[in-house]
Write a protein that holds these residues in place. Sequence first.
Motif, PDB file in Angstrom:
ATOM      1  N   ILE A  45     -44.269  17.427  44.427  1.00 59.75           N
ATOM      2  CA  ILE A  45     -43.284  18.027  45.334  1.00 59.75           C
ATOM      3  C   ILE A  45     -42.449  19.064  44.595  1.00 59.75           C
ATOM      4  CG2 ILE A  45     -41.190  17.558  46.680  1.00 59.75           C
ATOM      5  CD1 ILE A  45     -42.450  14.815  47.386  1.00 59.75           C
ATOM      6  N   TYR A  46     -42.008  18.710  43.387  1.00 53.26           N
ATOM      7  CA  TYR A  46     -41.200  19.632  42.594  1.00 53.26           C
ATOM      8  C   TYR A  46     -41.968  20.928  42.323  1.00 53.26           C
ATOM      9  CZ  TYR A  46     -38.452  21.502  38.754  1.00 53.26           C
ATOM     10  OH  TYR A  46     -37.710  22.314  37.951  1.00 53.26           O
ATOM     11  N   THR A  50     -44.582  22.118  43.937  1.00 57.15           N
ATOM     12  CA  THR A  50     -44.911  22.819  45.172  1.00 57.15           C
ATOM     13  C   THR A  50     -43.765  23.700  45.646  1.00 57.15           C
ATOM     14  OG1 THR A  50     -46.400  21.041  45.832  1.00 57.15           O
ATOM     15  CG2 THR A  50     -45.599  22.472  47.578  1.00 57.15           C
ATOM     16  N   PHE A  51     -42.546  23.238  45.484  1.00 55.18           N
ATOM     17  CA  PHE A  51     -41.400  24.021  45.949  1.00 55.18           C
ATOM     18  C   PHE A  51     -40.800  24.897  44.849  1.00 55.18           C
ATOM     19  CE2 PHE A  51     -41.609  20.679  49.135  1.00 55.18           C
ATOM     20  CZ  PHE A  51     -41.532  21.444  50.285  1.00 55.18           C
ATOM     21  N   SER A  52     -40.711  24.370  43.633  1.00 54.27           N
ATOM     22  CA  SER A  52     -40.027  25.075  42.567  1.00 54.27           C
ATOM     23  C   SER A  52     -40.778  26.331  42.119  1.00 54.27           C
ATOM     24  CB  SER A  52     -39.830  24.137  41.379  1.00 54.27           C
ATOM     25  OG  SER A  52     -39.134  24.774  40.358  1.00 54.27           O
ATOM     26  N   PRO A  79     -43.122  28.401  43.779  1.00 57.50           N
ATOM     27  CA  PRO A  79     -43.023  29.553  44.690  1.00 57.50           C
ATOM     28  C   PRO A  79     -41.591  30.077  44.845  1.00 57.50           C
ATOM     29  CG  PRO A  79     -44.332  27.826  45.690  1.00 57.50           C
ATOM     30  CD  PRO A  79     -43.730  27.253  44.451  1.00 57.50           C
ATOM     31  N   LEU A  80     -40.606  29.155  44.897  1.00 55.97           N
ATOM     32  CA  LEU A  80     -39.220  29.609  44.999  1.00 55.97           C
ATOM     33  C   LEU A  80     -38.795  30.362  43.742  1.00 55.97           C
ATOM     34  CD1 LEU A  80     -37.468  26.583  46.727  1.00 55.97           C
ATOM     35  CD2 LEU A  80     -37.828  28.855  47.674  1.00 55.97           C
ATOM     36  N   PRO A 138     -34.319  17.668  45.738  1.00 54.51           N
ATOM     37  CA  PRO A 138     -33.940  19.007  46.190  1.00 54.51           C
ATOM     38  C   PRO A 138     -32.862  19.664  45.315  1.00 54.51           C
ATOM     39  CG  PRO A 138     -34.071  17.532  48.060  1.00 54.51           C
ATOM     40  CD  PRO A 138     -34.230  16.697  46.827  1.00 54.51           C
ATOM     41  N   ILE A 185     -34.621  21.049  42.303  1.00 59.86           N
ATOM     42  CA  ILE A 185     -35.372  22.258  42.686  1.00 59.86           C
ATOM     43  C   ILE A 185     -34.425  23.439  42.799  1.00 59.86           C
ATOM     44  CG2 ILE A 185     -36.684  23.331  44.566  1.00 59.86           C
ATOM     45  CD1 ILE A 185     -37.955  20.537  45.033  1.00 59.86           C
TER      46      ILE A 185
END
Length: 167
Positions: free
Chosen positions: A78-79, A81-83, A85-86, A161, A164
Amino acid sequence: MKRHSSKLARKEALEGYLYALPWFIGFTVFTAGPIIASFLLSFTNWDLIRHPQWISFGNYKTLTEDPLFWQGLKVTSIYATFSVPLGIAGGLAIAVLMNQKIKGLSVFRTIYYLPAVVSGVAVSLLWSWIFNPDFGVLNYLLSLVGIRGPGWIYDEKWALPSLILMS
């Protein structure tokens, strides 16, 4: 003439290999070697005192039976996947902003670069001040628009979150 060019080509190739040799040695000793050694040691039972005992896939079997492994894999996925691209999108946006001709750009560049030259302790204290559930800056800003802020890094549901966002 052919003989001269092939001799020159061999000399240039040898020089190229010699120039690349320090990198190759460093890569082998400090990167590839430890990766291969770790992979081979993962098939053994070794306590650093006695000789390693070959146990084949025993460590991997134990690993897959541990529920914390699956939880850690989930959180890491999860980390990432979001971190990632962001981080890429944020870095691109900041790079574009820093190349604009706007007033106060040097101040913005200084503020952006400041965490790189400030110690890690000061940066972590700053983030803990921002994410503090009782007197944090973020919860204060949310309260101005009528939203009660969460516990951020102190809450099990909001810790990931928060991390992230910090990254």
